[in-house]
Design an enzyme around this catalytic site. Structure first.
Site, PDB file in Angstrom:
ATOM      1  N   ALA A 127      -3.767   6.940 -36.723  1.00 38.15           N
ATOM      2  CA  ALA A 127      -2.589   8.040 -36.812  1.00 38.15           C
ATOM      3  C   ALA A 127      -3.264   9.357 -37.065  1.00 38.15           C
ATOM      4  CB  ALA A 127      -1.853   7.564 -37.911  1.00 38.15           C
ATOM      5  N   ALA A 128      -4.633   9.538 -36.786  1.00 35.00           N
ATOM      6  CA  ALA A 128      -5.255  10.892 -37.066  1.00 35.00           C
ATOM      7  C   ALA A 128      -4.542  12.004 -36.394  1.00 35.00           C
ATOM      8  CB  ALA A 128      -6.794  10.618 -36.540  1.00 35.00           C
ATOM      9  N   GLY A 129      -3.983  11.871 -35.382  1.00 34.52           N
ATOM     10  CA  GLY A 129      -3.407  13.000 -34.413  1.00 34.52           C
ATOM     11  C   GLY A 129      -1.959  13.376 -35.212  1.00 34.52           C
ATOM     12  N   ASP A 130      -1.330  12.188 -35.640  1.00 32.43           N
ATOM     13  CA  ASP A 130       0.082  12.322 -36.415  1.00 32.43           C
ATOM     14  C   ASP A 130      -0.445  13.151 -37.599  1.00 32.43           C
ATOM     15  OD1 ASP A 130       1.122  11.188 -34.068  1.00 32.43           O
ATOM     16  OD2 ASP A 130       1.073   9.238 -35.215  1.00 32.43           O
ATOM     17  N   ASN A 167       5.626   9.231 -38.059  1.00 32.28           N
ATOM     18  CA  ASN A 167       4.417   9.542 -38.480  1.00 32.28           C
ATOM     19  C   ASN A 167       4.316  10.836 -38.896  1.00 32.28           C
ATOM     20  OD1 ASN A 167       3.556   6.648 -38.173  1.00 32.28           O
ATOM     21  ND2 ASN A 167       2.166   6.983 -36.492  1.00 32.28           N
ATOM     22  N   ARG A 174     -15.678  15.544 -34.346  1.00 34.96           N
ATOM     23  CA  ARG A 174     -16.205  17.089 -34.430  1.00 34.96           C
ATOM     24  C   ARG A 174     -15.049  18.075 -34.562  1.00 34.96           C
ATOM     25  NH1 ARG A 174     -16.937  17.750 -29.059  1.00 34.96           N
ATOM     26  NH2 ARG A 174     -16.145  16.112 -28.459  1.00 34.96           N
ATOM     27  N   GLY A 175     -14.006  17.851 -34.756  1.00 34.35           N
ATOM     28  CA  GLY A 175     -12.940  18.878 -35.494  1.00 34.35           C
ATOM     29  C   GLY A 175     -11.942  19.140 -34.484  1.00 34.35           C
ATOM     30  N   ASN A 202       8.589   3.438 -34.439  1.00 31.86           N
ATOM     31  CA  ASN A 202       8.374   2.444 -34.019  1.00 31.86           C
ATOM     32  C   ASN A 202       7.714   1.312 -35.229  1.00 31.86           C
ATOM     33  OD1 ASN A 202       8.301   3.172 -31.275  1.00 31.86           O
ATOM     34  ND2 ASN A 202       6.504   3.797 -31.193  1.00 31.86           N
ATOM     35  N   GLY A 256       5.139   4.974 -35.270  1.00 37.86           N
ATOM     36  CA  GLY A 256       5.862   5.879 -34.144  1.00 37.86           C
ATOM     37  C   GLY A 256       5.324   7.288 -34.235  1.00 37.86           C
ATOM     38  N   GLY A 269       6.659  10.093 -33.986  1.00 36.21           N
ATOM     39  CA  GLY A 269       7.476  10.943 -34.602  1.00 36.21           C
ATOM     40  C   GLY A 269       7.754  10.746 -36.108  1.00 36.21           C
ATOM     41  N   GLU A 283       6.717  10.381 -26.687  1.00 36.70           N
ATOM     42  CA  GLU A 283       7.252   8.772 -26.910  1.00 36.70           C
ATOM     43  C   GLU A 283       8.570   8.699 -26.629  1.00 36.70           C
ATOM     44  OE1 GLU A 283       3.722   6.804 -29.471  1.00 36.70           O
ATOM     45  OE2 GLU A 283       5.591   7.044 -30.444  1.00 36.70           O
ATOM     46  N   GLY A 327      -4.045   1.385 -40.903  1.00 35.14           N
ATOM     47  CA  GLY A 327      -2.505   1.736 -40.687  1.00 35.14           C
ATOM     48  C   GLY A 327      -2.169   3.161 -40.333  1.00 35.14           C
TER      49      GLY A 327
END
Length: 303
Positions: A251-254, A49, A225-226, A17, A45, A47, A146, A288
């Site tokens: 983008a923390a999860g990525d 990321n 909290r981790g 994306n 995106g 994927g 996605e 970003g």
């Protein structure tokens, strides 16, 4: 240290994306118009990321997906190549826009996102049949939600039982009753997602339900909290996040998923989760999506 080309290969099947970002003092309420800063454009995106996150950590990464035939496509692919991600099998979809995400980020770094899937919605069975042999050859396969769920259901039915290891980031959250979770090794929801896909009121009950459906490991990320790890053998462990000044959680999860996949090729799962948590925290300290993903130097010695 071995050469990058010799390292275990990570495949990512997912979205590409362009991210259109506006910072706002707070997230608007329905029907409300508020002022924000000037528009910023980033490559993104989930994927893409996660592919960049794993590659920056040092992994050999091959990204699969689709872009449109517009001006955004070239920019996305150029940046991915600069981050040493293999994009030779990313296809251009004719007469179609590249996927886009409209993102608001508030003063505390929290965000709201609206997705326009564009070419990501065209990642279909025909495309999958052209590339599935390469996915099977990978050591680890990263998936998100996605691209069409039907495509991933078809993919998981085609994979051998023993390879590759599959990590599913169930975001954006969707109903997964038809999803063959018994072919997913690790699922990585956040606190909101696990309650929805697990159909429960507590994280523990939701994790138990996902494990009952065949997932081997559930790692629930919890922001500052981790994370909490639930395993099929009864293991439950909490991982603290480092204290950081968060400015953008986009983008923390990525970052978590990409670093987790890389670390799994070199460390135990327990150690890899620790690296993922630290990577996710580091990503919130910069603005970003892809610009915030940590480098190998930043991750060195973590976990």
């Amino acid at each position: 240290m071995t050469d990058r080309a010799a390292k275990p290969r990570i495949a990512v099947l997912g979205s590409l994306n362009v991210d259109l970002v506006v910072r706002v003092p707070r997230l608007p309420r329905p029907g409300e118009t508020i002022g924000g800063t000037h528009l910023l454009t980033y490559c993104g995106g989930k994927g893409a990321n996660q592919a960049v996150a794993a590659s920056r950590a040092g992994a050999n990464v091959h990204l699969f997906g689709k872009v449109g035939d517009d001006a955004f496509a070239g920019r996305l692919l150029e940046q991915l190549r600069a981050d040493r991600v293999n994009v030779e099998d990313v296809e251009e979809q004719a007469n179609c826009a590249t996927g886009a995400a409209m993102i608001w980020v508030d003063a505390e770094g929290e965000n709201s996102i609206v997705l326009s899937p564009g070419a990501n919605a065209e990642v279909d069975r025909a495309y999958l049949d052209r590339i599935v042999h390469q996915l099977i050859a990978a050591d680890i396969l990263l998936l998100q939600l996605e691209i069409p769920v039907e495509t991933m259901v078809h993919l998981l039915a085609l994979l051998p039982k023993d390879r590759p290891k599959v990590i599913l980031d169930p975001s954006p959250v969707q109903e997964l009753s038809r999803f063959p979770l018994d072919r997913v090794d690790i699922v990585t929801p956040n606190e909101h997602e696990i309650l929805r896909i697990g159909g429960a009121r507590t994280i523990e009950d939701a994790a138990d339900e996902l494990l009952r459906r065949g997932v081997h490991h559930v790692i629930c990320t919890q922001g500052e909290r981790g994370a909490v790890w639930f395993a099929a053998d009864g293991t439950i462990a909490h991982f603290d996040a480092p204290k950081v000044v968060s400015v953008d959680t986009t983008a923390a999860g990525d970052a978590f998923n990409g670093a987790l996949a890389w670390a799994m090729t070199e460390r135990t799962l327990e150690e890899a989760i620790g690296v993922g948590v630290q990577a996710g925290s580091l990503a919130t300290t910069r603005h970003g999506a892809q610009p915030s993903l940590p480098s190998a130097e930043m991750l060195k010695g973590l976990g």
